[in-house]
Each structure stands twice: as C-alpha cells, then as structure tokens.
Design an enzyme around this catalytic site. Structure first.
Site, short mmCIF file in Angstrom:
data_model
loop_
_atom_site.label_atom_id
_atom_site.label_comp_id
_atom_site.label_asym_id
_atom_site.label_seq_id
_atom_site.Cartn_x
_atom_site.Cartn_y
_atom_site.Cartn_z
N GLU A 256 43.93 65.75 45.48
CA GLU A 256 42.47 65.74 45.53
C GLU A 256 42.12 64.54 46.38
O GLU A 256 42.41 63.43 45.98
CB GLU A 256 41.85 65.47 44.16
CG GLU A 256 42.39 66.28 43.03
CD GLU A 256 41.71 67.59 42.94
OE1 GLU A 256 40.50 67.63 43.22
OE2 GLU A 256 42.39 68.57 42.63
N CYS A 295 34.35 61.92 43.00
CA CYS A 295 34.91 62.71 44.11
C CYS A 295 34.07 63.95 44.36
O CYS A 295 34.13 64.55 45.43
CB CYS A 295 36.35 63.07 43.82
SG CYS A 295 36.64 63.70 42.18
P1 NDP Z 1 43.99 55.17 47.41
O1 NDP Z 1 44.40 56.38 48.13
O2 NDP Z 1 44.19 53.86 48.09
O3 NDP Z 1 44.73 55.07 46.03
C1 NDP Z 1 44.84 56.16 45.16
C2 NDP Z 1 46.09 56.03 44.33
O4 NDP Z 1 47.23 56.03 45.16
C3 NDP Z 1 46.14 54.73 43.56
O5 NDP Z 1 46.74 54.98 42.31
C4 NDP Z 1 47.03 53.86 44.43
O6 NDP Z 1 47.68 52.88 43.68
C5 NDP Z 1 48.01 54.88 44.93
N1 NDP Z 1 48.65 54.51 46.17
C6 NDP Z 1 48.10 53.92 47.25
N2 NDP Z 1 49.02 53.79 48.22
C7 NDP Z 1 50.17 54.31 47.73
C8 NDP Z 1 51.48 54.45 48.25
N3 NDP Z 1 51.78 54.07 49.47
N4 NDP Z 1 52.41 55.00 47.46
C9 NDP Z 1 52.11 55.42 46.23
N5 NDP Z 1 50.89 55.30 45.67
C10 NDP Z 1 49.93 54.75 46.43
O7 NDP Z 1 42.55 55.39 46.99
P2 NDP Z 1 41.58 54.41 46.22
O8 NDP Z 1 41.67 54.72 44.78
O9 NDP Z 1 41.76 52.99 46.60
O10 NDP Z 1 40.25 54.92 46.85
C11 NDP Z 1 40.06 54.77 48.25
C12 NDP Z 1 39.15 55.84 48.75
O11 NDP Z 1 39.64 57.13 48.42
C13 NDP Z 1 37.78 55.80 48.15
O12 NDP Z 1 36.99 54.85 48.73
C14 NDP Z 1 37.33 57.20 48.41
O13 NDP Z 1 36.85 57.31 49.71
C15 NDP Z 1 38.58 58.00 48.27
N6 NDP Z 1 38.66 58.62 46.95
C16 NDP Z 1 38.51 59.94 46.89
C17 NDP Z 1 38.55 60.58 45.69
C18 NDP Z 1 38.44 62.04 45.64
O14 NDP Z 1 38.97 62.67 44.75
N7 NDP Z 1 37.76 62.67 46.58
C19 NDP Z 1 38.71 59.87 44.43
C20 NDP Z 1 38.87 58.46 44.61
C21 NDP Z 1 38.88 57.89 45.83
P3 NDP Z 1 47.23 51.34 43.79
O15 NDP Z 1 45.79 51.29 43.41
O16 NDP Z 1 48.11 50.67 42.80
O17 NDP Z 1 47.45 50.95 45.20
#
Ligand code: NDP
Length: 676
Positions: A256, A295
């Site tokens: 998602e 989201c």
């Molecule tokens: P991220 O994609 O940065 O992080 C999401 C998850 O992935 C977190 O648990 C993060 O862990 C993990 N993650 C990040 N990088 C890695 C990696 N290289 N390997 C494994 N796991 C990883 O999203 P954010 O939560 O920071 O949100 C950023 C943007 O995403 C928001 O501003 C928004 O635009 C979008 N978003 C969209 C959503 C949707 O469903 N449409 C929902 C939420 C966010 P950790 O935090 O520990 O780095």
C-alpha cells in the site's frame, strides 16, 4: 532514556546500543530511543516458522477466531492506555479512536466472519467439485492450506495500532504467524500494543513477534513460504519488492503506497443540495482527521467548474472552525503531524502543488496553535488549494498532511480522464444522487481504484465515510497505490494460504476435505440419521426414502393451499403451449416439501432446526403420476465450539422412477451434541 524493546523468539530483547531518539509530536521532547541492533532476524523468522506456525496450524479456523475475539476484547479493556500513548503521536482523542478502536474492530469483525464463513477445520475448501471424467470417478477440488512461513509486516507511521492489527487478523486466521515491524517515528505506540498483546497470554508463542527499529538483514532470510505486507512510501515499496530474496523466492509481496485519492462532486449536487453539503463535509473531515495523515484521505477534489467558488467558500468556512493544537486542549479538532520531518515534507509538497495552482485556505508556514508551542510541535494549518488539472502535480504529489486540491472539470469524460491520471488509488468517493451518473463514473474510474464510495442523502446517515477501510472490503489499489490488496474479508485470509488443485477419486477427495462428495461411499444403516447426535454423524451417512407418487390432487391441493396457481401447474391448455413442459407439472416447492415429508424423522431428537437450503435447482419437470424418492446424505459437519450444537449440511437428491434427478439441493440443519 527508555530504549524500545523488541519481542522476538519468545522474549523481550533490549538492544545493546542507545539507538536514535523518538520525539513527542506535540512537545518535541525526546520520549524514547529505538534500535534493532542485535536482533537475530534469521532466528526470529525461524522461531515463527517452527514454533508459531505449528501451534497455529494445530488450531481450526474457529479456534483461531475465538482467540482473535478474546484478543480484541482484551485490547478494548485496555484501550485507554493506548489512547494515552497515542496522544504523543500528535493524535486527538478522535484520531486515537480511529486508530485504536478501528484496529480492535478489525479483530472482532474478522473473528465473527471466520465463524460464519470458514469451516471448523484446518483446511479451506475453495469452490465447487469439478467433474473431470464422464463416469464420475475422477474429480477436481481446490483446497487452501496455510503457508509454512511468516507474515512480515512493515508498517507506516500513521496507523501504529490499526496497521498492525488489520494485517495480523487475516494472517492469524489463516494459521500464519506474524512479525510486526512498525515505522520508527511512532513505534512506541506499537510497542505498547505489543506489551498488551503479549501480556494477554492469549496467543500461541511465536504468533506475534515485534521488531522495534530497522529490519536489519531480515529480508535476506525470506523464503517462498513467507509473505511481506508493506505500507509506506512508493520508493520504499520499490526497494523492498525488488529485494533479491523476494525476487528469487517469489515471496508474496503486497504494498500500500502513495495514493492521490479523489472525491468527485456530481453535476446534480449543486449548492443547496444535501449532496453538496456532504461533499464539503467529507472533504474537510478527510483533511483534518489524523491531520490528513491517512493513506485514504482525499487529495484531489473534483468539482464542476461552475461550482468551484461555492465549494471553496463552504469548505473554507468549515476549515476556519478547526482549532489546531495540543490534542488534550479544549476545543482542539486537529493535532500535530507525526514528526517535524513530516512537517517539512508536507511543506515541500505544498510548495509543488502551489506552483500548479493557488492556495485558497491556510498558510503552510503559519498556524495558530492552542495549548502547545507551534515551533516545537509538528503543527501545520489545513491547506486547501485550487489546482490546474492539466498539470501533473495535483495528480502526482501526495502532501501527507491536511492538504487537498480542488480541481475543476467540465464533463464526465474529462473527469474520468483526470481520475486516471492519479495512476492508481486506494479510495474514491462519488457524491451524487444520480444513479445513472454514478454508474458511468464508477465503471469509468474503477480500474484505477481499490474501493469506491457513492455518497448521497440516501446512504449518508449509515455511511462509514470516504477514508475508512472496512475489514469486509478490499483495501488496496493498483499502480501508484502499490498494487496490493489487504483485508476484503476472507480474501485476506486466503492471501496467506496456498491454493492447490487436488485431482482424485470421490472417496479420496472426501477424506482429504472432510466433506462427502457425489460419488463417494454412502453409509446406510437402521438408525435414521436424524436420530444421531453431532458426534455420531459422519459424512456419507445416508437415508433413502420413498417412493411417493405425485398426483393431480396433490398439485391442486398445494395450489389452493398456498395460492400459487401459476398456469404451468393449473391450466392444461396454457401448460401445453409452454415449450419446456408441454403439460401440467408439479410445483418445485411441492417437490421440496414432499421430499421433506419423506426424509424427516418426526419425533423429538437431536435435530434442532432447519435453517435453510443452498443451491436449490429443479432439474427435470415432475408430471402427474411420477414417483419421487429422496436420498439424503450427510455432507459436512461444522461443530460450534461454544455451543451445544453444530451445523450439518445434507445433500438432498430427489429422483423420479427412472432414476433421473428432479431436484438437488443442500439442506442445512442444526444438530445437538450428545454432551449437551
Ligand atoms: P517509508 O516508506 O519511509 O517507511 C515505511 C516503512 O518502511 C517503515 O516501517 C520504515 O521503517 C520501513 N522502511 C523504510 N526503508 C526501509 C528499507 N530500506 N528496508 C526496510 N524497511 C524500510 O514511509 P514513511 O512511513 O516514512 O512515510 C513516508 C511517506 O510515505 C509519507 O509521507 C507518505 O507520503 C507515504 N505514505 C503513504 C501511505 C499510504 O498507504 N498511502 C501510508 C504512510 C505513508 P523505519 O521507519 O524504521 O525507517
């Protein structure tokens, strides 16, 4: 300073390093530190596979459902503790309820759905038996069995409780253990949730493991029996889905990601109509609930060009009433974003959107805040823009905060074209009372959407709203939205199972599925099957009863008694002209009633009730003088663990004197247990 602990391999794990700081979104104070340094990820996966998986697979769907329900009730009793921690993520009480109660609601909804729609067994039988040979000795049947791996969830920061629970419920029901990895900024709330889950003592060991911090080398150890469900940004989704272990082992990967969800105001919904007000109300709610960090929130609000000014005016008036500030302060309707970094990200996105339009409400750099320091907390004003729908930015830039862009459209065709420019969304709402327009738009935009809400005065009162994913319904979307699908009722459970086509003879298929199938052995005995308690009944137990001749008097008596004097039963001339019958025939319902008269055992006994029939088909017309025989065979037993009875499904085959089937159906009864 507290360092969040992971819970892996059956115990709490405290990292040896200090980790990075996590901040209260409202005060900016450091509240915990996070690191997964030292977690044995290969060991955690192995623990899930060898301890959690076997324990879950030993339980039936109904037993897992009972645990899920108990867990939901336990969390509900402790939800105040979750609300308290949730406030530190910037959430108002309303926002916290959305996250916490929403998550608990998913557990309870799944528990009840599983009891109703899944068997009290460990195997799921998918679809009907497929005859593969003419003689009926070779059949096909799909069955689903749990994958023997671990469901790894990588969650976003915005739903620290609902996110883990909505992914956990279907995995758990399927019999697959989970490793829960929340996004770091709000992981302290998921850590609290894990304390409650583990503390409940309800779940088998290894069913729920929790990682605070990064995933380390976990992905390197994934196998083809594991699954990954991701929520977050499109760029992280891309990194993870192309991880060599995922690609090499064809690991089921569901994402998602970003989503430019739309809401469209119908041409009929002019200012002054209920629908106009519903549109504006929905837009403002989606902007401000969870400070727009959903989201599913509305990012693109499509409005007929002539009504743009009216929508701006009405929405601005409502937004002006939204007080921003400390979630605990009086009158506050909107709290903070999850972090200062997130606020910077939102400001950057608003800048890009502003370049492709104009801000008509709010200032990204300025907000009045009640009860908190506007600089230290991650506060931002709601921002409403009017954009140019021909530019790419409004369709591509997701400002993950209280931000929406109004986009004018001039025709339905143009609206559908603009909708597709979002390249795939989780949710859309179409606000109209015009059912024909709704059909045109729904069918036009559905290929780009996972869920569509048609909102109008007829359903508004009961509507669950644009932004609320429902456990019964699919949550996910194509393309930019990640291409994944979560929940969707039992579909989400089956996602965690392997579907296998089994080919074989009827007896073997019956043994494998625990259900009698046509062609498998039948057991007739002196004891009427209605005299047997649930424990004594076996699939294949059969009663043959009849014959019973159907006479003209029977048909006329039935017609007069019920009032069903349809010409095919009562009018010889008209029936003769009917190409299917050529003469008067018996009522289908008379056949079913006569069959019941043949197979019932009338005395009080273990059969408590008949609660319906399934798949009733009248196959051959019954003419006056035909003799009916019914063969009733116990097909499937579904004991109810918490009740003194179970459900019994019987195959009923009504044949006439030449052996031809005239009616076929499943009879559904409730049968008492001996012990009760
Ligand atoms: P991220 O994609 O940065 O992080 C999401 C998850 O992935 C977190 O648990 C993060 O862990 C993990 N993650 C990040 N990088 C890695 C990696 N290289 N390997 C494994 N796991 C990883 O999203 P954010 O939560 O920071 O949100 C950023 C943007 O995403 C928001 O501003 C928004 O635009 C979008 N978003 C969209 C959503 C949707 O469903 N449409 C929902 C939420 C966010 P950790 O935090 O520990 O780095």
């Amino acid at each position: 300073m507290t360092v969040l602990r992971s819970h892996v391999q059956g115990s709490w794990f405290t990292p040896s390093v200090e980790g990075r700081p996590l901040h209260d979104a409202v005060t900016g104070e450091e509240i915990a530190r996070i690191s997964s340094d030292g977690v044995d990820f290969a060991g955690a996966l192995e623990y899930g596979r060898t301890v959690g998986g076997p324990a879950l697979r030993a339980l039936t769907f109904h037993q897992r459902a009972a645990l899920l329900k108990a867990l939901g009730q336990h969390l509900r009793e402790h939800r105040e503790e979750l609300y308290a921690v949730s406030a530190q993520t910037g959430a108002t009480l309303g926002d916290s309820k959305f996250d916490v109660d929403g998550g608990i609601g998913v557990l309870l909804a799944y528990a009840s759905k599983a009891k109703r729609e899944l068997p009290n067994d460990t195997v799921y039988v998918d679809g009907a038996v497929e005859p593969l040979g003419r003689g009926g000795t070779f059949l096909g049947q799909h069955v689903c069995t749990p994958l023997h791996g671990v469901a790894v969830q990588v969650n976003a920061f915005n739903f620290p409780v609902w996110g883990p629970l909505e992914k956990f419920a279907p995995a758990f029901l399927a019999g697959v253990p989970s490793i829960v990895k929340p996004a770091s900024p709000t992981a302290f709330l998921t850590a609290k949730l894990t304390e409650l889950v583990v503390g409940s003592g309800l779940l088998p060991d290894g069913a729920w493991q929790f990682v605070a911090g990064s995933v380390g080398d976990l992905f390197d150890h994934l196998t083809g029996q594991d699954l990954v469900s991701f929520t977050g940004s499109a760029s992280t989704a891309q990194t993870l889905r192309t991880h060599p272990a995922i690609v090499r082992n064809s690991v089921r990967f569901s994402a998602e990601a970003d989503s430019l969800n739309l809401s469209a105001l119908g041409p009929d919904a002019v200012p002054g109509t209920d629908e106009f007000d519903l549109f504006v109300k929905g837009l403002v709610a989606e902007m401000t609930v969870k400070a727009g960090q959903k989201c599913t929130a509305i990012r693109r609000a499509f409005v007929p060009t002539e009504h743009v000014d009216a929508v701006v005016e009405a929405a601005s008036a409502r937004l002006a009433e939204v007080t921003v500030g400390h979630p605990g302060a009086d009158g506050v309707r909107m709290g903070a974003l999850a972090s200062l970094e997130q606020r910077e990200e939102v400001r950057r996105s608003v800048k890009a959107l502003d370049d492709a339009g104009r801000i008509v409400f709010g200032d990204p750099d300025q907000v009045d805040v009640v009860g908190a320091d506007a600089d230290r907390g991650a506060f931002v004003s709601p921002i409403l823009l009017v954009g140019d729908p021909e530019r790419s930015e409004p369709h591509e830039v997701e400002a993950f905060g209280p931000v929406s862009t109004i986009l004018p459209y001039t025709s339905t065709e143009q609206l559908i074209d603009f909708a597709a420019r979002g390249q795939g969304s989780l949710a859309g709402s179409i606000v109209t009372a015009d059912t024909a327009w709704a059909r045109e738009v729904v069918l036009g935009v559905a290929p780009w959407h996972g869920r569509l809400l048609v909102l109008n005065a007829r359903d508004a009162k009961e509507s669950t709203g644009h932004g609320s994913p429902m456990p019964q319904l699919v949550h996910g979307g194509p393309g930019r939205a990640g291409g994944g699908e979560e929940m969707g009722g039992i579909r989400g459970v089956l996602h965690h199972m392997q579907r296998t086509a089994i080919q074989g003879d009827p007896d073997t298929l019956a043994a494998i599925t625990g259900r009698w199938v046509t062609g498998a052995q039948r057991h007739e005995s002196d004891v009427h099957p209605f005299r047997k308690h649930l424990e004594k009944l076996r699939p294949g137990d059969t009663l043959v009863a009849g014959p019973r001749v159907v006479t003209q008097e029977d048909v006329e008596h039935f017609a007069e008694f019920t009032g069903d004097t349809f010409y095919a039963h009562m009018d010889a001339e008209a029936a003769a002209a009917n190409p299917l019958f050529g003469e008067r025939v018996a009522h289908g319902y008379l056949i079913v009633s006569l069959a019941a008269g043949l197979f019932v055992d009338p005395d009080p006994g273990p059969v408590l009730a008949n609660f319906g029939v399934d798949d009733l088909r009248f196959l051959t017309p019954v003419k006056f003088g035909d003799a009916l025989t019914v063969t009733l065979t116990c097909k499937q037993l579904t004991p109810r663990d918490s009740a003194g009875y179970g459900e019994v499904r019987w195959d009923a085959d009504v044949t006439r004197q030449d052996g031809e089937s005239v009616a076929r159906y499943d009879v559904l009864t409730l049968v008492a247990k001996q012990e009760s």
